[in-house]
Design an enzyme around this catalytic site. Structure first.
Site, PDB file in Angstrom:
ATOM      1  N   LYS A 139       0.762  -1.246   0.056  1.00 61.65           N
ATOM      2  CA  LYS A 139      -0.006   0.144   0.095  1.00 61.65           C
ATOM      3  C   LYS A 139       0.665   1.396  -0.040  1.00 61.65           C
ATOM      4  O   LYS A 139       1.895   1.553   0.729  1.00 61.65           O
ATOM      5  CB  LYS A 139      -0.863  -0.013   1.189  1.00 61.65           C
ATOM      6  CG  LYS A 139      -2.086   1.127   1.318  1.00 61.65           C
ATOM      7  CD  LYS A 139      -2.943   1.077   2.384  1.00 61.65           C
ATOM      8  CE  LYS A 139      -4.219   1.920   2.547  1.00 61.65           C
ATOM      9  NZ  LYS A 139      -4.806   1.770   3.553  1.00 61.65           N
ATOM     10  N   SER A 174      -9.726   1.888   2.745  1.00 57.06           N
ATOM     11  CA  SER A 174      -8.702   2.471   1.868  1.00 57.06           C
ATOM     12  C   SER A 174      -7.838   1.838   1.111  1.00 57.06           C
ATOM     13  O   SER A 174      -7.252   2.143   0.028  1.00 57.06           O
ATOM     14  CB  SER A 174      -7.899   3.564   2.776  1.00 57.06           C
ATOM     15  OG  SER A 174      -7.296   3.110   3.748  1.00 57.06           O
ATOM     16  N   SER A 176      -9.948  -0.522   7.031  1.00 54.90           N
ATOM     17  CA  SER A 176      -9.304  -0.271   5.829  1.00 54.90           C
ATOM     18  C   SER A 176      -8.471  -1.631   5.062  1.00 54.90           C
ATOM     19  O   SER A 176      -8.222  -1.468   3.798  1.00 54.90           O
ATOM     20  CB  SER A 176      -8.326   0.814   5.872  1.00 54.90           C
ATOM     21  OG  SER A 176      -9.222   2.239   5.608  1.00 54.90           O
TER      22      SER A 176
END
Lengths: 466, 485
Positions: free
Chosen positions: B76, B151, B175
């Site tokens: 990420k 996210s 997330s």
């Protein structure tokens, strides 16, 4: 504080390095970094809190103080807000009226900000070497009643911090900084007036001057019927004036909240005990001991303990010549201190070791050195950085203490000065002085004055008999 | 050379193949790069692909280093990677290349893992759809008209699209788990303190955790073996022993007490989701687990508490983006204050600004006690609620999300509707306990549904055991969508 590394990373805290060389991702506040608390900083702060007789907060917590400024890379400073490491302490100052206790409101640990250099080629440059250096903020109670007391307070505070090895407390290097608050009130009133906080003061002398100026300014304002408001003012050293920076209303809202990146540190009893043990004898205790065990005056004791190095030097010298601490004290406070000041040195940097300095009062005590010769010998020893005893021996500076060594000389002086001898016989004691002077000249001042008298008397009597 | 299909085997299988010399790490990396080249134009899971570095590492890696050695992974884009852009999907950090590796990256490197790129996300991890990325949306591989969740939408989509066998995400309020549920993969939010946060660009420091997104629970356990454990750079990482998480995967859950959170089985839960979760409960029953009902009355405050604490911390954490040292700086400003204001106005997106404003407000003098302090108090009560629940059960069960993946634009107009998506996932962050999302079925439209399991702090092992037993019995995991290459 005198830690090797910064409060939350392992960068060096050394002063004076080229800009932005003592930095890493953590103190630069780069995205993703986390602080790790320097235990040594907590230990030193704990020592400071104990030295100032504070209550210790058993669970250390840190908070974030949020504000924007280019010298603050995270845009928040990690500090201690509502739980300072120490609170409700005091220190004592010696004023003309005697000993006065000044309350310590709180001591807390926080990280320093960087340093801005304005107007370099049209830019403001920032040096982050200082960012994250551990410091303690010490807040005193409104107990100081004059600029002089403020100075005494600062001097005492500095000496405690230096003694305990917590800080080198050098104002010129920024390792001691002071914001001085002052307010006035009518005579007899117990309600404090609106205070002004003075920033940008860079020396103890500056603190006194700024407070004196501000005292005057506030008094005039009040006498003119003005209403004072709480504000922060900036000291201008060159102009000798303060200028308003911001009012209380303009003050930042720092939005303090507990620092979530650090865990609570529990100060265990063992840690407090260790900090206690690590505290050396502080100036107050030292003075008391000098008075009680060395028989020194309060004044001498305070002069000798004003600097940690001087006190250590004095104690080492006394250890080398324990017979007469007062004589050692006089040497340390007299010619020795004068030489240090001239050379801009501290006692630990002196060319003479304490043991060497102690040889001088010892030689006097042994009767082998006159006080006149002692001064000369001290100058020589200082210049050479060598043992006074050895110099005295090598250069024959020791006093002639043997009557037999003087009697021949006395006979010659008596024989060579019949007029003076006649005057002495006629009871004119002044004439004796001339003979003594002659003897001293011949011995280059090395003769013991009592023995000189004795030798001359004997020589005159011999002549009479003969 | 025909490219290898990464979906053919799981991490265990690839490790075996590498160890035997049946495949070379470079082939695996190439397979990942090929798949990215083939499908990422549609999915847009990646913001950066580190093709050169990955192939270079693949040539040199010692495949015996660890079970992850020589196998590609995606990271990420809020996890710092040395010299590789780490943008947090924000204009503010569009040009930021960290001079250091996050601890998890160091650990993956030590294990011989190979990162092939950085994945898309909601800007600074604020959002539940990856629509709040400054660099374009990521699409759900199961239905390109829908969001992948967020996210960590890029990480979940990358695994679901078969671009990488696993990815790292971060989870502040769901997330990792919510996008894992939307994309039909497995996502773990570890116990707070289990995985080092050093190098994870902070959103809400007391809630953030890094965790794996994988196709199966067993693989999640394997990745956790590599990244878990105390870290001297993170004071909040816990000095708790890390067991071999794969060793507990016995498939055995007899006698395991599973608590069904009644608050998350009623109103607001989509019928298809509720049905899938109820079937999962039956599966557990069939496997011999003991099912108990659990009430967590304080969970109704979870959303409110979260939206006070997370923005408060974020407002402070994101204050450093001021244009002075790195990242975006407005070219316009004439003074320092103007530079701050314009840089932040131009560098941050709407959702980030909304949360900074909210957080700044709740920390302000006069409001702190009423909002932030109160939120901390309720958070403490929630913890007590969960402690009580864990006296009666080993694992708590709920849907991961109230609904399956939604369409683009469906929830961006009303932030509160978007926030409601995190209803079931937020409590685990506030309480600090581990939570796992496992696929538990599909809606009639073919969208994946996620089952959430939570356990006591530092009891990931039980979570993995339950999740693994369930997925073996239920058979929903490991399925990948058909994507036209």
């Amino acid at each position: 504080m005198m830690t090797e590394t910064k409060l939350f990373c392992s960068c060096s805290t050394a002063f004076g390095a080229p800009p932005n060389t003592h930095v890493c991702p953590v103190c630069l506040g780069l995205p993703g970094v986390l602080p790790v608390l320097n235990r040594r900083a907590v230990e030193l702060a704990l020592m400071a809190a104990l030295a100032l007789h504070c209550e210790i907060t058993p669970q250390e917590r840190f908070d974030r103080k949020n504000y924007f400024y280019p010298d603050l890379p995270k845009a928040y400073q990690i500090t201690q807000w509502d739980l300072p490491i120490g609170k409700n302490g005091y220190l004592e100052i010696t004023t003309d009226e005697g000993i006065k206790r000044i309350g310590i409101t709180r001591i807390h640990i926080e990280e320093d900000a960087g340093k801005l250099n304005h107007g370099v080629g049209g830019y403001s440059l920032v040096d982050y070497n200082r960012v994250g250096v551990p410091l303690i903020e010490i807040v005193s109670e409104p107990d100081l009643r004059s600029p002089r007391e403020a100075q005494l307070y600062l001097e005492k505070l500095r000496s405690i911090m230096v003694y305990a090895g917590i800080s080198d407390a050098r104002m010129e290097e920024g390792s001691l900084r002071c914001d001085a608050n002052i307010s006035l009130r009518p005579l007899g009133s117990s309600v404090l007036g609106k205070r002004a906080e003075i920033k940008n003061v860079n020396s103890f002398r500056g603190v006194v001057r700024a407070l004196e100026y501000e005292q005057q300014r506030q008094a005039e304002a009040l006498q003119n019927g003005e209403v004072l408001h709480q504000e922060t003012r900036r000291w201008d050293e060159d102009r000798g004036m303060t200028f308003s920076m911001r009012s209380k209303e303009e003050a930042n809202d720092y939005r303090y909240f507990p620092e979530p990146d650090l865990v609570q540190l529990v100060i265990e009893d063992a840690m407090i005990a260790a900090a206690h043990a690590a505290l050396p004898e502080l100036p107050d205790a030292k003075q008391k001991r000098y008075i009680e065990t060395f028989g020194l005056s309060a004044y001498d004791a305070s002069v000798l303990t004003a600097s940690k190095q001087t006190a250590a030097y004095f104690e080492a010298a006394v250890a080398a010549f324990p017979k007469d601490p007062k004589a050692v004290a006089n040497w340390v406070m007299g010619d020795f201190s004068r030489k240090l000041n001239e050379a801009g040195l501290t006692a630990d940097q002196a060319p003479l070791t304490p043991e060497q300095l102690a040889e001088i009062p010892a030689l006097i005590d042994e009767g082998t050195l006159s006080s006149k010769m002692a001064k000369e010998l001290f100058e020589k020893a200082w210049a050479k950085g060598a043992s006074p005893r050895r110099i005295a021996q090598e250069e024959g500076m020791t006093q002639i203490t043997d009557l037999s060594q003087l009697i021949d000389l006395a006979r010659r002086v008596v024989a060579g000065n019949p007029k003076a001898v006649a005057d002495v016989r006629a009871g004119k004691q002044k004439a004796m002085g001339a003979l003594v002077g002659q003897m001293m000249k011949e011995t280059k001042g090395r003769a013991n004055p009592t023995l000189v008298h004795e030798a001359l008397q004997q020589a005159i009597e011999e002549q009479t008999e003969g | 050379m025909t490219s290898i299909d990464l979906g053919e085997r799981d991490l265990f299988g690839w490790h075996e193949a590498l160890a035997k010399g049946d495949v070379h790490p470079a082939e695996l990396v190439q397979a990942s790069l090929d798949r990215i080249a083939a499908v990422d134009e549609q999915v847009h899971a990646f913001l950066t692909v580190t093709r050169k570095e990955a192939l270079q590492e693949a040539e040199q890696v010692d495949v015996t280093l660890s079970p992850l050695a020589g196998i590609p992974a995606a990271i990420k884009d809020n996890i710092c990677t040395q010299n590789v852009p780490t943008t947090c999907a924000s204009r503010m950090l569009h040009n930021f290349r960290p001079p250091y590796d996050a601890t998890v990256i160091q650990r993956l490197r030590t294990a011989g893992a190979i990162a092939v790129g950085k994945t898309n996300m909601d800007e600074f991890a604020m959002g539940s759809s990856t629509e709040h990325s400054a660099f374009g949306v990521t699409r759900n591989p199961w239905d390109l008209g829908r969001v992948p969740g967020g996210s960590s939408g890029g990480s979940a989509a990358a695994v679901a699209a078969g671009e990488v066998p696993y990815a790292l995400g971060s989870d502040t309020g769901g997330s990792i788990r919510q996008p894992a549920a939307y994309c039909g993969v497995v996502g773990l939010k570890p116990t707070y303190g289990r995985v080092s946060r050093y190098g994870l660009v902070a959103f809400a420091s007391s809630l953030d955790q890094i965790g794996p997104i994988t196709r199966t629970v067993a693989e999640s356990a394997l990745v956790m073996n590599a990244i878990s454990g105390v870290d001297l750079h993170d004071s909040t990482s816990a000095p708790v022993e890390v067991p071999d998480f794969t060793a507990t995967l016995t498939g055995e859950v007899r006698g395991l007490r599973i608590g069904i959170i009644s608050e998350y089985m009623g109103e607001g839960i989509d019928p298809s989701v509720r049905q899938a979760v109820q079937q999962a409960i039956q599966t557990f029953e069939r496997l011999g687990a003991e099912i108990v009902e659990v009430h967590l009355p304080t969970t109704k405050h979870a959303l409110a508490v979260y939206y006070l604490i997370a923005p408060a911390e974020a407002s402070s954490n994101l204050a450093r983006y001021d244009g002075v040292r790195y990242g975006y700086r407005t070219p316009q400003a004439k003074s320092v204050v103007e530079m701050y204001k314009q840089t932040r106005d131009e560098g941050f997106g709407t959702e980030v600004k909304r949360r900074i404003l909210l957080g700044t407000y709740v920390l302000s003098a006069g409001y702190y006690d009423a909002y932030y302090k109160r939120a901390l108090q309720v958070r403490a009560l929630m913890k007590q609620d969960f402690d009580r629940a864990f006296e009666h059960c080993d694992v708590l069960l709920s849907p991961t999300t109230p609904t399956p993946a939604f369409a683009f634009g469906e929830k961006t107009a009303d932030p509160v509707t978007m926030y409601l998506n995190d209803l079931c996932t937020i409590p685990a962050n506030l309480v600090g306990i581990p939570a796992l999302s496992v696929p538990c079925g599909f809606t009639p439209e073919g969208l994946p549904i996620g089952l959430q399991l939570m356990a006591k702090a530092f009891d990931e092992a039980t979570l993995f055991r339950a999740g693994d037993a369930y997925e073996r019995a239920a058979g929903f995991t490991g399925r990948l969508p058909e994507l036209a290459a």
